[in-house]
Design a protein around this motif. Structure first.
Motif, PDB file in Angstrom:
ATOM      1  N   THR A 121       0.880  -0.703   0.089  1.00 54.95           N
ATOM      2  CA  THR A 121       0.268  -0.134   0.622  1.00 54.95           C
ATOM      3  C   THR A 121       0.680   1.211  -0.161  1.00 54.95           C
ATOM      4  OG1 THR A 121       0.408   0.353   2.309  1.00 54.95           O
ATOM      5  CG2 THR A 121      -2.391  -0.665   1.123  1.00 54.95           C
ATOM      6  N   GLY A 122       0.741   2.404  -0.768  1.00 53.93           N
ATOM      7  CA  GLY A 122       1.132   3.601   0.300  1.00 53.93           C
ATOM      8  C   GLY A 122       0.642   4.926  -0.929  1.00 53.93           C
ATOM      9  N   ALA A 123       0.482   5.939  -0.492  1.00 53.00           N
ATOM     10  CA  ALA A 123      -0.036   7.049  -0.457  1.00 53.00           C
ATOM     11  C   ALA A 123       0.862   7.721  -2.454  1.00 53.00           C
ATOM     12  CB  ALA A 123       0.024   8.043   0.349  1.00 53.00           C
ATOM     13  N   TYR A 124      -0.025   8.462  -2.538  1.00 52.68           N
ATOM     14  CA  TYR A 124       0.406   8.846  -3.696  1.00 52.68           C
ATOM     15  C   TYR A 124       0.500  10.612  -4.142  1.00 52.68           C
ATOM     16  CZ  TYR A 124      -4.241   8.855  -5.423  1.00 52.68           C
ATOM     17  OH  TYR A 124      -5.551   9.058  -5.651  1.00 52.68           O
ATOM     18  N   ARG A 125       1.288  11.488  -5.020  1.00 61.14           N
ATOM     19  CA  ARG A 125       0.653  12.617  -5.605  1.00 61.14           C
ATOM     20  C   ARG A 125       0.311  12.659  -7.449  1.00 61.14           C
ATOM     21  NH1 ARG A 125       5.275  14.413  -3.674  1.00 61.14           N
ATOM     22  NH2 ARG A 125       7.072  13.459  -4.615  1.00 61.14           N
ATOM     23  N   GLY A 126      -0.732  13.194  -7.406  1.00 61.17           N
ATOM     24  CA  GLY A 126      -0.856  13.470  -9.051  1.00 61.17           C
ATOM     25  C   GLY A 126      -2.223  12.399  -9.257  1.00 61.17           C
ATOM     26  N   THR A 127      -2.696  12.464 -10.473  1.00 56.53           N
ATOM     27  CA  THR A 127      -4.016  12.103 -10.674  1.00 56.53           C
ATOM     28  C   THR A 127      -4.234  10.894 -12.056  1.00 56.53           C
ATOM     29  OG1 THR A 127      -4.632  14.776 -11.051  1.00 56.53           O
ATOM     30  CG2 THR A 127      -6.375  13.146 -12.016  1.00 56.53           C
ATOM     31  N   LEU A 128      -4.793   9.593 -11.176  1.00 53.27           N
ATOM     32  CA  LEU A 128      -5.088   8.341 -11.276  1.00 53.27           C
ATOM     33  C   LEU A 128      -5.162   8.416 -13.078  1.00 53.27           C
ATOM     34  CD1 LEU A 128      -6.586   6.637  -8.989  1.00 53.27           C
ATOM     35  CD2 LEU A 128      -3.940   6.397  -9.352  1.00 53.27           C
ATOM     36  N   THR A 129      -4.014   7.976 -13.747  1.00 54.69           N
ATOM     37  CA  THR A 129      -5.225   8.335 -15.240  1.00 54.69           C
ATOM     38  C   THR A 129      -4.003   6.892 -16.154  1.00 54.69           C
ATOM     39  OG1 THR A 129      -4.340  10.448 -15.342  1.00 54.69           O
ATOM     40  CG2 THR A 129      -4.611   9.521 -17.604  1.00 54.69           C
ATOM     41  N   ALA A 130      -5.173   6.578 -16.727  1.00 53.99           N
ATOM     42  CA  ALA A 130      -4.447   5.115 -17.841  1.00 53.99           C
ATOM     43  C   ALA A 130      -3.461   5.693 -18.639  1.00 53.99           C
ATOM     44  CB  ALA A 130      -5.536   4.485 -18.172  1.00 53.99           C
ATOM     45  N   SER A 131      -2.193   4.943 -18.333  1.00 47.91           N
ATOM     46  CA  SER A 131      -0.925   4.838 -19.221  1.00 47.91           C
ATOM     47  C   SER A 131      -0.146   4.048 -19.298  1.00 47.91           C
ATOM     48  CB  SER A 131      -0.219   6.413 -17.657  1.00 47.91           C
ATOM     49  OG  SER A 131       0.757   6.508 -18.752  1.00 47.91           O
ATOM     50  N   SER A 132       0.349   4.477 -20.306  1.00 48.98           N
ATOM     51  CA  SER A 132       1.744   3.288 -21.577  1.00 48.98           C
ATOM     52  C   SER A 132       0.598   2.032 -22.033  1.00 48.98           C
ATOM     53  CB  SER A 132       2.072   2.891 -20.549  1.00 48.98           C
ATOM     54  OG  SER A 132       2.969   1.462 -20.973  1.00 48.98           O
ATOM     55  N   GLU A 133       0.616   1.154 -21.496  1.00 44.74           N
ATOM     56  CA  GLU A 133      -0.575  -0.084 -21.640  1.00 44.74           C
ATOM     57  C   GLU A 133      -1.762  -0.612 -21.291  1.00 44.74           C
ATOM     58  OE1 GLU A 133       2.441  -1.485 -18.560  1.00 44.74           O
ATOM     59  OE2 GLU A 133       2.892  -0.833 -19.497  1.00 44.74           O
ATOM     60  N   ILE A 134      -2.253   0.762 -20.360  1.00 51.64           N
ATOM     61  CA  ILE A 134      -3.287   0.872 -19.751  1.00 51.64           C
ATOM     62  C   ILE A 134      -4.252   0.919 -20.871  1.00 51.64           C
ATOM     63  CG2 ILE A 134      -4.586   0.915 -17.862  1.00 51.64           C
ATOM     64  CD1 ILE A 134      -2.143  -1.186 -17.113  1.00 51.64           C
ATOM     65  N   GLU A 135      -5.265   0.345 -20.458  1.00 54.40           N
ATOM     66  CA  GLU A 135      -6.459   0.681 -21.887  1.00 54.40           C
ATOM     67  C   GLU A 135      -7.273   1.149 -20.692  1.00 54.40           C
ATOM     68  OE1 GLU A 135      -9.398  -0.253 -24.906  1.00 54.40           O
ATOM     69  OE2 GLU A 135      -7.974  -1.969 -24.086  1.00 54.40           O
ATOM     70  N   GLU A 136      -7.603   1.227 -19.225  1.00 53.56           N
ATOM     71  CA  GLU A 136      -8.626   1.281 -18.312  1.00 53.56           C
ATOM     72  C   GLU A 136      -8.389   0.541 -16.621  1.00 53.56           C
ATOM     73  OE1 GLU A 136     -12.824   0.179 -18.181  1.00 53.56           O
ATOM     74  OE2 GLU A 136     -12.058  -1.690 -18.990  1.00 53.56           O
ATOM     75  N   ILE A 137      -8.837   1.701 -16.657  1.00 55.97           N
ATOM     76  CA  ILE A 137      -8.930   1.803 -14.623  1.00 55.97           C
ATOM     77  C   ILE A 137      -9.764   1.928 -13.869  1.00 55.97           C
ATOM     78  CG2 ILE A 137      -5.903   2.755 -14.424  1.00 55.97           C
ATOM     79  CD1 ILE A 137      -7.826   5.047 -13.786  1.00 55.97           C
ATOM     80  N   ALA A 138     -10.496   0.886 -13.020  1.00 59.26           N
ATOM     81  CA  ALA A 138     -11.095   1.086 -12.483  1.00 59.26           C
ATOM     82  C   ALA A 138     -11.643   0.878 -11.252  1.00 59.26           C
ATOM     83  CB  ALA A 138     -12.641  -0.423 -13.724  1.00 59.26           C
ATOM     84  N   TRP A 139     -12.852   1.236 -10.348  1.00 59.59           N
ATOM     85  CA  TRP A 139     -12.630   0.977  -8.890  1.00 59.59           C
ATOM     86  C   TRP A 139     -13.601  -0.174  -8.872  1.00 59.59           C
ATOM     87  CZ3 TRP A 139     -10.126   2.977  -5.342  1.00 59.59           C
ATOM     88  CH2 TRP A 139      -9.014   4.315  -6.349  1.00 59.59           C
ATOM     89  N   LEU A 140     -12.980  -1.315  -7.800  1.00 58.66           N
ATOM     90  CA  LEU A 140     -13.390  -2.897  -8.184  1.00 58.66           C
ATOM     91  C   LEU A 140     -14.116  -3.078  -6.976  1.00 58.66           C
ATOM     92  CD1 LEU A 140     -11.515  -4.191 -10.673  1.00 58.66           C
ATOM     93  CD2 LEU A 140     -12.836  -3.518 -11.197  1.00 58.66           C
ATOM     94  N   ARG A 141     -15.069  -4.119  -6.794  1.00 57.53           N
ATOM     95  CA  ARG A 141     -15.550  -4.773  -5.723  1.00 57.53           C
ATOM     96  C   ARG A 141     -15.526  -6.109  -5.371  1.00 57.53           C
ATOM     97  NH1 ARG A 141     -19.095  -0.955  -3.410  1.00 57.53           N
ATOM     98  NH2 ARG A 141     -19.981   0.821  -4.508  1.00 57.53           N
TER      99      ARG A 141
END
Length: 135
Positions: free
Chosen positions: A90-110
């Motif tokens: 786990t860990g904190a981050y700075r910036g805005t989560l954005t699909a980049s490079s080989e990533i086509e999609e990000i999603a919040w999963l349950r």
């Protein structure tokens, strides 16, 4: 089953509101917990910071990174006998989560989305749900 190959990876377990961040690569069907392979001579935290930057365009803050656990399962999309070992942090981050490079999609999963993830992620989902951290 004899293990023919072991792939060492790291993953960033990022939770918000009882959901976990998942990423899906271009041309792939399943989501996975963001992260990737550890390069030769590279430490796990350095690999995690690099992979998260490449995939999600954010900076993990190394001083906040904490080990969560290691999980092993058959590697999705690899020949039978190939296992992936995933060290989760786990860990904190700075910036805005954005699909980049080989990533086509990000999603919040349950927890109900567990079937949409790679096999190695299933035990992570189960452990987080048992701890009341994933709904």
């Amino acid at each position: 089953m004899a293990v023919e190959r072991l792939i060492d990876t790291v993953a960033w377990v990022h939770l918000e509101g009882g959901r976990i961040l998942g990423a899906r690569s271009r041309g792939r069907e399943l989501f996975y917990i963001p992260g990737g392979k550890v390069d030769p001579g590279e430490g796990e935290v350095a690999a995690l910071v690099r992979e998260v930057r490449e995939e999600l365009a954010v900076e993990l803050l190394p001083d906040t990174v904490a080990y969560l656990g290691t999980y092993t399962a058959p590697a999705d999309g690899h020949p039978e006998g190939t296992l992936v070992r995933m060290a989760c942090y786990t860990g904190a981050y700075r910036g805005t989560l954005t699909a980049s490079s080989e990533i086509e999609e990000i999603a919040w999963l349950r927890l109900a989305d567990r079937h949409r993830t790679a096999p190695v992620d299933h035990a992570v989902f189960d452990d987080l749900a048992a701890a009341g951290r994933l709904v």
